[in-house]
Design a protein around this motif. Structure first.
Motif, PDB file in Angstrom:
ATOM      1  N   GLN A 181       2.919   7.317 -28.312  1.00 44.87           N
ATOM      2  CA  GLN A 181       3.623   8.021 -29.383  1.00 44.87           C
ATOM      3  C   GLN A 181       3.667   7.112 -30.603  1.00 44.87           C
ATOM      4  OE1 GLN A 181       7.407   9.481 -27.842  1.00 44.87           O
ATOM      5  NE2 GLN A 181       6.458  11.452 -27.437  1.00 44.87           N
ATOM      6  N   HIS A 182       2.551   7.105 -31.289  1.00 45.40           N
ATOM      7  CA  HIS A 182       2.318   6.164 -32.383  1.00 45.40           C
ATOM      8  C   HIS A 182       3.243   6.486 -33.560  1.00 45.40           C
ATOM      9  CE1 HIS A 182      -1.084   3.921 -34.747  1.00 45.40           C
ATOM     10  NE2 HIS A 182       0.069   3.262 -34.743  1.00 45.40           N
ATOM     11  N   THR A 183       4.103   5.522 -33.950  1.00 40.60           N
ATOM     12  CA  THR A 183       5.057   5.775 -35.033  1.00 40.60           C
ATOM     13  C   THR A 183       4.985   4.696 -36.099  1.00 40.60           C
ATOM     14  OG1 THR A 183       6.905   4.559 -34.018  1.00 40.60           O
ATOM     15  CG2 THR A 183       6.636   6.883 -33.393  1.00 40.60           C
ATOM     16  N   VAL A 184       5.634   4.982 -37.221  1.00 37.41           N
ATOM     17  CA  VAL A 184       5.773   4.010 -38.308  1.00 37.41           C
ATOM     18  C   VAL A 184       7.258   3.761 -38.559  1.00 37.41           C
ATOM     19  CG1 VAL A 184       3.587   4.484 -39.472  1.00 37.41           C
ATOM     20  CG2 VAL A 184       5.604   5.862 -40.020  1.00 37.41           C
ATOM     21  N   ALA A 185       7.554   2.628 -39.201  1.00 36.70           N
ATOM     22  CA  ALA A 185       8.941   2.241 -39.486  1.00 36.70           C
ATOM     23  C   ALA A 185       9.429   2.973 -40.734  1.00 36.70           C
ATOM     24  CB  ALA A 185       9.045   0.730 -39.668  1.00 36.70           C
ATOM     25  N   ALA A 186       9.637   4.275 -40.570  1.00 36.10           N
ATOM     26  CA  ALA A 186      10.079   5.136 -41.673  1.00 36.10           C
ATOM     27  C   ALA A 186      11.487   5.630 -41.401  1.00 36.10           C
ATOM     28  CB  ALA A 186       9.127   6.325 -41.828  1.00 36.10           C
ATOM     29  N   VAL A 187      12.194   6.006 -42.466  1.00 33.18           N
ATOM     30  CA  VAL A 187      13.547   6.534 -42.325  1.00 33.18           C
ATOM     31  C   VAL A 187      13.796   7.610 -43.372  1.00 33.18           C
ATOM     32  CG1 VAL A 187      14.477   4.660 -43.773  1.00 33.18           C
ATOM     33  CG2 VAL A 187      16.017   5.975 -42.313  1.00 33.18           C
ATOM     34  N   ASP A 188      14.440   8.683 -42.959  1.00 34.63           N
ATOM     35  CA  ASP A 188      14.953   9.702 -43.874  1.00 34.63           C
ATOM     36  C   ASP A 188      16.461   9.779 -43.687  1.00 34.63           C
ATOM     37  OD1 ASP A 188      12.484  10.346 -44.885  1.00 34.63           O
ATOM     38  OD2 ASP A 188      12.202  12.126 -43.632  1.00 34.63           O
ATOM     39  N   LEU A 189      17.193   9.886 -44.783  1.00 32.91           N
ATOM     40  CA  LEU A 189      18.644  10.075 -44.727  1.00 32.91           C
ATOM     41  C   LEU A 189      18.943  11.553 -44.974  1.00 32.91           C
ATOM     42  CD1 LEU A 189      21.567   9.098 -44.567  1.00 32.91           C
ATOM     43  CD2 LEU A 189      21.446   8.547 -47.006  1.00 32.91           C
ATOM     44  N   LEU A 190      19.573  12.183 -43.996  1.00 33.56           N
ATOM     45  CA  LEU A 190      19.900  13.603 -44.068  1.00 33.56           C
ATOM     46  C   LEU A 190      21.389  13.776 -44.332  1.00 33.56           C
ATOM     47  CD1 LEU A 190      17.965  14.779 -40.866  1.00 33.56           C
ATOM     48  CD2 LEU A 190      17.042  14.253 -43.147  1.00 33.56           C
ATOM     49  N   VAL A 191      21.744  14.721 -45.214  1.00 33.98           N
ATOM     50  CA  VAL A 191      23.146  14.948 -45.542  1.00 33.98           C
ATOM     51  C   VAL A 191      23.474  16.434 -45.470  1.00 33.98           C
ATOM     52  CG1 VAL A 191      23.375  12.902 -47.016  1.00 33.98           C
ATOM     53  CG2 VAL A 191      22.636  15.077 -48.020  1.00 33.98           C
ATOM     54  N   SER A 192      24.756  16.712 -45.342  1.00 34.18           N
ATOM     55  CA  SER A 192      25.250  18.074 -45.172  1.00 34.18           C
ATOM     56  C   SER A 192      24.878  18.968 -46.344  1.00 34.18           C
ATOM     57  CB  SER A 192      26.776  18.042 -45.019  1.00 34.18           C
ATOM     58  OG  SER A 192      27.309  19.331 -44.927  1.00 34.18           O
ATOM     59  N   GLY A 193      24.383  20.164 -46.030  1.00 38.12           N
ATOM     60  CA  GLY A 193      24.104  21.173 -47.037  1.00 38.12           C
ATOM     61  C   GLY A 193      22.812  20.985 -47.805  1.00 38.12           C
ATOM     62  N   ILE A 194      22.214  19.797 -47.729  1.00 33.13           N
ATOM     63  CA  ILE A 194      21.021  19.485 -48.526  1.00 33.13           C
ATOM     64  C   ILE A 194      19.805  19.272 -47.644  1.00 33.13           C
ATOM     65  CG2 ILE A 194      19.995  17.894 -50.201  1.00 33.13           C
ATOM     66  CD1 ILE A 194      22.342  19.474 -51.313  1.00 33.13           C
ATOM     67  N   GLY A 195      19.996  18.495 -46.584  1.00 35.44           N
ATOM     68  CA  GLY A 195      18.859  18.036 -45.801  1.00 35.44           C
ATOM     69  C   GLY A 195      18.510  16.626 -46.239  1.00 35.44           C
ATOM     70  N   GLU A 196      17.235  16.381 -46.519  1.00 40.64           N
ATOM     71  CA  GLU A 196      16.803  15.023 -46.884  1.00 40.64           C
ATOM     72  C   GLU A 196      17.326  14.627 -48.259  1.00 40.64           C
ATOM     73  OE1 GLU A 196      12.778  12.474 -47.960  1.00 40.64           O
ATOM     74  OE2 GLU A 196      12.571  14.402 -46.952  1.00 40.64           O
ATOM     75  N   LEU A 197      18.015  13.477 -48.319  1.00 42.81           N
ATOM     76  CA  LEU A 197      18.492  12.912 -49.579  1.00 42.81           C
ATOM     77  C   LEU A 197      17.671  11.684 -49.969  1.00 42.81           C
ATOM     78  CD1 LEU A 197      20.587  12.737 -51.890  1.00 42.81           C
ATOM     79  CD2 LEU A 197      21.996  11.335 -50.357  1.00 42.81           C
ATOM     80  N   CYS A 198      17.386  10.834 -48.999  1.00 41.46           N
ATOM     81  CA  CYS A 198      16.623   9.600 -49.245  1.00 41.46           C
ATOM     82  C   CYS A 198      15.473   9.509 -48.259  1.00 41.46           C
ATOM     83  CB  CYS A 198      17.495   8.360 -49.063  1.00 41.46           C
ATOM     84  SG  CYS A 198      18.944   8.247 -50.107  1.00 41.46           S
ATOM     85  N   GLY A 199      14.416   8.850 -48.678  1.00 44.42           N
ATOM     86  CA  GLY A 199      13.309   8.537 -47.787  1.00 44.42           C
ATOM     87  C   GLY A 199      12.861   7.116 -48.024  1.00 44.42           C
ATOM     88  N   GLY A 200      12.565   6.381 -46.953  1.00 45.91           N
ATOM     89  CA  GLY A 200      12.145   4.994 -47.123  1.00 45.91           C
ATOM     90  C   GLY A 200      11.368   4.496 -45.931  1.00 45.91           C
ATOM     91  N   SER A 201      11.003   3.221 -45.983  1.00 43.70           N
ATOM     92  CA  SER A 201      10.241   2.625 -44.879  1.00 43.70           C
ATOM     93  C   SER A 201      10.110   1.134 -45.088  1.00 43.70           C
ATOM     94  CB  SER A 201       8.832   3.231 -44.796  1.00 43.70           C
ATOM     95  OG  SER A 201       8.011   2.744 -45.850  1.00 43.70           O
ATOM     96  N   LEU A 202       9.707   0.455 -44.023  1.00 40.71           N
ATOM     97  CA  LEU A 202       9.114  -0.859 -44.190  1.00 40.71           C
ATOM     98  C   LEU A 202       7.686  -0.629 -44.664  1.00 40.71           C
ATOM     99  CD1 LEU A 202      10.299  -2.788 -40.982  1.00 40.71           C
ATOM    100  CD2 LEU A 202      11.345  -2.761 -43.268  1.00 40.71           C
ATOM    101  N   ARG A 203       7.199  -1.498 -45.524  1.00 45.07           N
ATOM    102  CA  ARG A 203       5.827  -1.366 -46.027  1.00 45.07           C
ATOM    103  C   ARG A 203       4.876  -2.199 -45.168  1.00 45.07           C
ATOM    104  NH1 ARG A 203       8.419   2.680 -48.495  1.00 45.07           N
ATOM    105  NH2 ARG A 203       9.392   2.120 -50.477  1.00 45.07           N
ATOM    106  N   GLU A 204       3.665  -1.737 -45.055  1.00 46.71           N
ATOM    107  CA  GLU A 204       2.657  -2.449 -44.254  1.00 46.71           C
ATOM    108  C   GLU A 204       2.183  -3.669 -45.031  1.00 46.71           C
ATOM    109  OE1 GLU A 204       1.368  -3.843 -41.617  1.00 46.71           O
ATOM    110  OE2 GLU A 204       1.205  -1.802 -40.787  1.00 46.71           O
ATOM    111  N   GLU A 205       2.652  -4.861 -44.631  1.00 47.09           N
ATOM    112  CA  GLU A 205       2.285  -6.082 -45.350  1.00 47.09           C
ATOM    113  C   GLU A 205       1.077  -6.776 -44.740  1.00 47.09           C
ATOM    114  OE1 GLU A 205       4.452  -7.991 -41.948  1.00 47.09           O
ATOM    115  OE2 GLU A 205       4.458  -6.064 -42.977  1.00 47.09           O
ATOM    116  N   ARG A 206       0.630  -6.313 -43.559  1.00 46.53           N
ATOM    117  CA  ARG A 206      -0.486  -6.975 -42.859  1.00 46.53           C
ATOM    118  C   ARG A 206      -1.811  -6.415 -43.371  1.00 46.53           C
ATOM    119  NH1 ARG A 206       2.034  -5.328 -37.164  1.00 46.53           N
ATOM    120  NH2 ARG A 206       2.189  -3.422 -38.427  1.00 46.53           N
TER     121      ARG A 206
END
Length: 375
Positions: free
Chosen positions: A284-309
């Motif tokens: 289950q190949h994944t990336v270090a990503a994150v979404d912040l979900l809030v009431s009534g809106i859904g996604e408010l923020c999106g972010g991640s660690l960046r691939e530095e390699r």
């Protein structure tokens, strides 16, 4: 109730107004949809006046938050030659016919140029020199939608943090930013916020207090999919591993977690852009990503660690056929990089969240969306 009564000795009309033809009536509480028809006059409406004061204070509070925490403010360009999100929903810039005659009908910049969808890649350039950087400015999406959630022009708060190997570090900045800015707005604009919480969204005050008092919840994408699969309510889009979360899914997850904002982390590799860090976590190949979900809106923020390699990034860009276009991005790794991450927050969605405004077009002074560019 007003605090002061005035007894006028003389009254001088400075700018006469025909009250019979003026569309905003003094004693009426006009729906926001009605007021939206008059972009040149709606700022005189009490609701929009309060909104614009809140917007101004929130803008100042965001700048203060980052400056107090050692971030350097960067003016990232509005005109760009790259597509950060890879979605292709871009506004392409072309010179007018008259101007094109002077450049022999080639591209004005010698390459195709677009209105920016994100300042992230330019912030990554600056993060190599200043460690912590942020930008706050207009972004553009040519999405042919007139929904309550989308604008063609909107404002984004974006930040990049160098020397971080933990997604938790990025998430903590997101949470601190939300709570600090919101508390500042509540303390500086109590009467303006009260107008919205009393007349526009009566239940929003309690929701907002819950958001501010509680630690934000964290769940993985895997956990989110399982929660959705076990939900008793039907969804228009069936939740499946490997599919993006829809707004209906995001709202349900927040409700499931007690109306407290929810971080969803570690999304499938193939769902996210090339710059997100590979978790190297098996089938289950994944990336270090994150979404912040809030009431009534859904996604408010999106972010991640960046691939530095560098090898990981080179391999992915080659598979996508983007290695030549993003050679400069590879150079950032080739000539000395550090682990880093970042995020973006939609400013208008943030205002919707704290005020309870249903339509994103009502939290920006001059909304631009598909088939509408008034003024």
């Amino acid at each position: 109730m007003q605090n002061v009564e005035l007894k006028a000795e003389t009254i001088r009309v400075v700018g006469p107004c025909d009250i019979w033809s003026f569309p905003l009536k003094m004693k009426e509480r006009h729906p926001l949809e009605y007021v939206r028809q008059f972009p040149h006059l709606r700022c005189r409406n009490n609701t929009l006046g309060s909104l614009l004061r809140i917007r101004s204070e929130a803008t100042a509070a965001i700048h203060s938050f980052f400056q107090d925490n050692g971030y350097v403010h960067i003016h990232t360009p509005i005109i760009t030659s790259n597509d950060c999100e890879g979605a292709g929903e871009l506004f392409q810039i072309e010179a007018s016919n008259k101007a094109m005659e002077s450049v022999d009908k080639t591209h004005f910049f010698n390459v195709p140029a677009f209105l920016t969808v994100s300042g992230q890649l330019h912030l990554e350039v600056m993060a190599g020199a200043f460690t912590h950087v942020f930008t706050f400015g207009p972004t553009f999406r040519a999405e042919n939608s007139q929904s309550r959630r989308h604008l063609a022009e909107f404002y984004m708060v974006e930040a990049e943090l160098s020397f971080t190997e933990s997604l938790q570090d990025v998430m903590q900045v997101m949470e601190d930013l939300f709570k600090t800015v919101t508390n500042t707005v509540l303390s500086r604009c109590p009467h303006d916020v009260e107008l919205f919480h009393k007349y526009i969204a009566p239940a929003q005050k309690d929701r907002l207090e819950r958001m501010l008092k509680n630690k934000f919840v964290t769940i993985s994408y895997n956990e989110a999919v399982e929660i959705l699969k076990q939900a008793s309510q039907p969804f228009s889009f069936k939740p499946e591993w490997g599919c993006d979360l829809q707004t209906e899914h995001e709202k349900y997850l927040v409700k499931h977690c007690g109306e407290v904002p929810v971080f969803v982390i570690n999304y499938p590799y193939d769902l996210k852009p090339f710059y997100m860090r590979d978790n190297e976590d098996g089938p289950q190949h994944t990336v270090a990503a994150v979404d912040l979900l809030v009431s009534g809106i859904g996604e408010l923020c999106g972010g991640s660690l960046r691939e530095e390699r560098l090898p990981f990034l080179e391999s992915r860009l080659q598979r996508l056929g983007l290695a030549d276009a993003y050679q400069w991005y590879l150079d950032l790794r080739k000539f000395g990089s550090v682990p880093h991450g970042g995020f973006g927050m939609g400013f208008e969605r943030y205002l919707q969240c704290i005020l309870g405004v249903d339509n994103i077009k009502d939290v920006i002074p001059f909304p631009r969306f598909s088939h509408s560019c008034l003024l």
